[in-house]
Design a protein around this motif. Sequence first.
Motif, mmCIF file in Angstrom:
data_model
loop_
_atom_site.group_PDB
_atom_site.id
_atom_site.type_symbol
_atom_site.label_atom_id
_atom_site.label_comp_id
_atom_site.label_asym_id
_atom_site.label_seq_id
_atom_site.Cartn_x
_atom_site.Cartn_y
_atom_site.Cartn_z
ATOM 1 N N UNK A 150 -8.339 4.118 4.211
ATOM 2 C CA UNK A 150 -7.925 5.483 4.551
ATOM 3 C C UNK A 150 -7.463 6.135 3.249
ATOM 4 N N UNK A 151 -7.939 7.338 2.969
ATOM 5 C CA UNK A 151 -7.616 8.029 1.715
ATOM 6 C C UNK A 151 -6.237 8.676 1.791
ATOM 7 N N UNK A 152 -5.200 7.862 1.799
ATOM 8 C CA UNK A 152 -3.812 8.322 1.792
ATOM 9 C C UNK A 152 -3.025 7.475 0.802
ATOM 10 N N UNK A 153 -1.992 8.049 0.213
ATOM 11 C CA UNK A 153 -1.128 7.313 -0.700
ATOM 12 C C UNK A 153 0.025 6.720 0.090
ATOM 13 N N UNK A 154 0.370 5.485 -0.219
ATOM 14 C CA UNK A 154 1.480 4.815 0.454
ATOM 15 C C UNK A 154 2.792 5.491 0.049
ATOM 16 N N UNK A 155 3.619 5.919 0.996
ATOM 17 C CA UNK A 155 4.885 6.570 0.650
ATOM 18 C C UNK A 155 5.925 5.620 0.044
ATOM 19 N N UNK A 156 5.785 4.305 0.259
ATOM 20 C CA UNK A 156 6.762 3.358 -0.301
ATOM 21 C C UNK A 156 6.410 2.906 -1.718
ATOM 22 N N UNK A 157 5.156 2.431 -1.920
ATOM 23 C CA UNK A 157 4.808 1.849 -3.231
ATOM 24 C C UNK A 157 3.844 2.727 -4.036
ATOM 25 N N UNK A 158 3.402 3.837 -3.485
ATOM 26 C CA UNK A 158 2.490 4.794 -4.141
ATOM 27 C C UNK A 158 1.086 4.221 -4.388
ATOM 28 N N UNK A 159 0.663 3.174 -3.652
ATOM 29 C CA UNK A 159 -0.699 2.661 -3.765
ATOM 30 C C UNK A 159 -1.647 3.712 -3.187
ATOM 31 N N UNK A 160 -2.744 4.050 -3.880
ATOM 32 C CA UNK A 160 -3.572 5.198 -3.481
ATOM 33 C C UNK A 160 -4.432 5.015 -2.226
#
Length: 187
Positions: A150-160
């Motif tokens: 899914x093309x979203x950035x993780x809000x915790x670790x910022x993984x793209x």
Amino acid sequence: MSNSDKSLFTLHEHALEKEHELCPDCGEKLLIKNSKKGPFLGCSAYPDCQYTRPVVEHERIEDKVLAGSSCPECGHLLAVKQGRYGMFIGCTNFPECQHIEETHHQDDVNIACPKCSSGELMEKTNRYGKTFYSCDQYPKCKYVLNYPPVAETCPLCQWPVLVKRKMASGEVIICPEKKCTYKRKAL
């Protein structure tokens, strides 16, 4: 013996017939033997005679030439063939031409590879039919996901990239990084 008992013995009579065959190499009796790969027929004169044969002989399918088709590499006809991983379409000019048609279509999911940033993730299928997502720059980049990205950035670790998984509680979106614990319900 009742009629129901007789049917048990008549179903596998053909397997017992093979046990009384003679070895084509030395003329001794063939015996049903077992190995870790399953049962097989072996010569009773072993180790002097090394003759073996499978109990169940699989039928070999002849190559079926596809009329009106041509190999893109050499121009010869293509044929449906049987290999150790199943059926495939290949050139009739084998072994001079080793062309094999692509059977699994690879789809681009339009998500940049989070590891190398120069490649994109592609949907691929392994030889067992399982779908996975890997970088199109392989073997330079060996990043792989086992679930749809899914093309979203993780809000915790910022993984793209996040992945969508089906779990007992329903579909969830989670971070694929092992150190991160981000998880939410899919919308």
